[in-house]
Design an enzyme around this catalytic site. Sequence first.
Site, PDB file in Angstrom:
ATOM      1  CD  GLU A  71       0.039   5.436  -4.250  1.00  0.00           C
ATOM      2  OE1 GLU A  71      -0.611   4.408  -4.510  1.00  0.00           O
ATOM      3  OE2 GLU A  71       0.335   5.766  -3.089  1.00  0.00           O
ATOM      4  CG  ASP A 118      -2.062   0.946   1.151  1.00  0.00           C
ATOM      5  OD1 ASP A 118      -2.371   1.405   0.037  1.00  0.00           O
ATOM      6  OD2 ASP A 118      -2.668   1.240   2.195  1.00  0.00           O
ATOM      7  CG  ASP A 167      -8.205   4.291   0.456  1.00  0.00           C
ATOM      8  OD1 ASP A 167      -8.014   3.064   0.520  1.00  0.00           O
ATOM      9  OD2 ASP A 167      -7.428   5.120   0.924  1.00  0.00           O
TER      10      ASP A 167
END
Length: 860
Positions: A434, A431, A528
């Site tokens: 980026e 997670d 999300d």
Amino acid sequence: MGSPSANHVALVAFLVCLLPHCGSAKRTGYDVVSVAGSGNRLSARLKLVGGTAQYGPDVKKLSLSASLETDSRLHVRITDADHSRWEVPQVVIPRTALQDVLLDPTATPDNAAALPSSRTLSSASSDLVLTIHTSPFRFTVSRRSTGDVLFDTSANLVFKDRYLEVTSALPASRSSLYGLGEQTKQTFRLRHNDTFTLWNEDLGRSDQLDLNLYGSHPFYMDVRTPAGAAHAVLLLNSNGMDIHYAGDSITYKAIGGLLDFYFFAGPSPLAVVDQYTQLIGRPAPMPYWSFGYHQCRYGYKNVADLEGVVAGYAKAKIPLEAMWTDIDYMDGYQDFTLDPVNYPAKLLRPFVDRLHSNGQRYVVILDPEIKRNATPNEDIFLKWNGTTLVGKVWPGEVYFPDFLNPRGADYWGQKISEFRRTIPVDGLWCDMNEPANFLPMEPLNELDHPPYSINSNGSHHHINTWTVPVSSEHYNGVTEYDAHNLFGFLEAKATHAGLLKDTARRPFVLSRSTFVGSGRYAAHWTGDNDARWDELRNSINTILSFGIFGIPMIGSDICGFTGNSTQELCSRWIQLGAFYPFMRGHSEKKTIRREFFLWESTTRSARKSFATRYRLLPYMYTLMYEAHTTGAPILRPLFFSYPHDANTYGVNRQFLLGAGVLVSPVMEPGATTVDAYFPAGRWYSLYDYSLAVATPKGKRVTLPALADVANVHVAGGSILPMQQAALTTSSARQSEFRLLVALTENGTASGELFLDDGESPEMSGARSMWTLVRFSCAKYRKGITMRSNVVHNSYAPSRKQVIDKVVFMGLQSPAPPKVYVNGVQVKAAGIRDQKNGALTVSGLSLVIGENFQIQIVMSH
């Protein structure tokens, strides 16, 4: 003041003409000054004719190289002729480097008029033709078979150090585009006048429409009427960019790199993804257990909380394959640590051991940062201004591993191995990769402030927002400016390698951030999302897009991650999510608990919908084999099977599971019916085997909104392998097989079954054991014959599993038919002729991995 002098007027005119797009007399762009071709290759040199001052000086000389790399793939690369530039490295996408053809020494380099007006690159074996137009320079890609122009650039090519722009014309009335992402879209087919920004970003909420999210995929598929021929275009460039799709044109605006185009001929959609994944890499085989149901929540308080959830699912008799833990398990939110109070090893390890003994799994999250000063080796982290870059994420001040550095990837694998000695996790969830960074980073130098501002987050905000500064450096001096969109890909690759090395089993990695080729290493989820009906609907668009991107193992958080779901929304989402390739429930700690056993309505939906999913596991796993070997998506848009039916092009509230199963879920609150489109053919209900729809051209049908399951129909011509439902995949795999045969009007059908142990690293390699069986059904004058053809059989003999039942749907017989299996007539007790036209042959013991034949002799 008096009248301006003549000199003043002339000066003003001169200054005005320095501005971009001054007058029609001053042409911008390039001319071809020399060109050469040899075999399937072509090279050209381009010279700047006229540029603009906007976004910096133009590159004066360009080099073009082109190659027909295969019969179905054309590669066109344009770069600076005098200076090397950043491009996607071979460690990301291994590929054949384009080599320039030696230019004709007799060419006149400064006189474009001496060249022919165009030059083509073609091959008798390829349907793709490249045409280079010399003055002004532009290029077209067309089909040899039809003459249809697939890509047609304008003459105003712009090539600067940190700004590249190229536009291609499109036939708006005949062209339907799909792909380009990652963004949450209201439709699967791209809408005209839409801009896509490709810059991987921790937006925080994926429920915001049309904004750049976690991944970058500069790839689109174009399906054209009237023939339904498909082709695709990839711009292999990792820099930030805007792509504007106007309907009659598509414009790329990249802030670096080069113009590295690949064109894929198709002409079928399945052929396109086959050709695309040949280049970027086939999707990784996923372990069998990963197709079960996964349960997670950000906010599970302790091990006892996890134990209560597992017990709740068992008591409610709802399948549960894997428990997941978010960052709650960590000590101070640090990777590879355990909270000593709530998740101590002395409690967590026995819990995981009990899961394993019950055929269940355990997965934990990892964020790509290491708490500052938690490691003695700072050489393996991102650098800025000569020192290790310091950012801020959940643990506080952190370092970011440099996964471009081989030692950084090795370090990550070592940490995975060390952690698994304490807690033997079965998969890892990457997670925040980026990468996310909570520390505000203002523009730090010229690189942090590009001349062109991409439309990041829909507001042209700074590209350093919520991430590391783009002026930070990776291994060998590579800047984050160039490699930013690769970070999640590289972490997933390192995580996959670490798990494989430590377990010697097939890894399961889930990654939020992705790039071209990420499917080689990881599954993906849509991020999300919010507990809203529109989010339920939009999940289909994203999942279908990622199937095209070569990442078939994808899902959306069932019932939504943020916000409080209603019982109705959650029930309907379960019914849809039962057909996601990756099926997980996941919620945020501020929301109400929504484990499916808590509400009576969700319990019913989960029991019935998951039972359908688990019965279909052999079919879905065979689709995973197809994805791994051909790139074919597991979840597919209708036009993949029906490209000649233009009515399928805009369908985004239904989807196909493989080619044989059509799912039409409820997508609105309070719905009593579902509006569904059925392409031409026969369609049977999966639940009662009845012939639900038979249409020669395709039509819309109003279906009842079933209470606890989605409407599911089987396409005539399909043979589906199935097993009995169970609470875990390992239990389901022990049951006997059955085949569901959905006949076309002319009595034909076909299908496959792939079997292996579900966890060997190679799915169908020379070093693995596997079985592939192909089934076919054909009509003959007295009835129909079904055959089993064993293609490969190194796994099934050790299992001794059998097919105990075959159901034929679509038979029309005035009296009970006779059934022969391998020439021996089946007793009447083993034949059940249902009123709806389905014939069930039971009591069989047909060994998987052995050829067999079933004959149905119709009574007349």
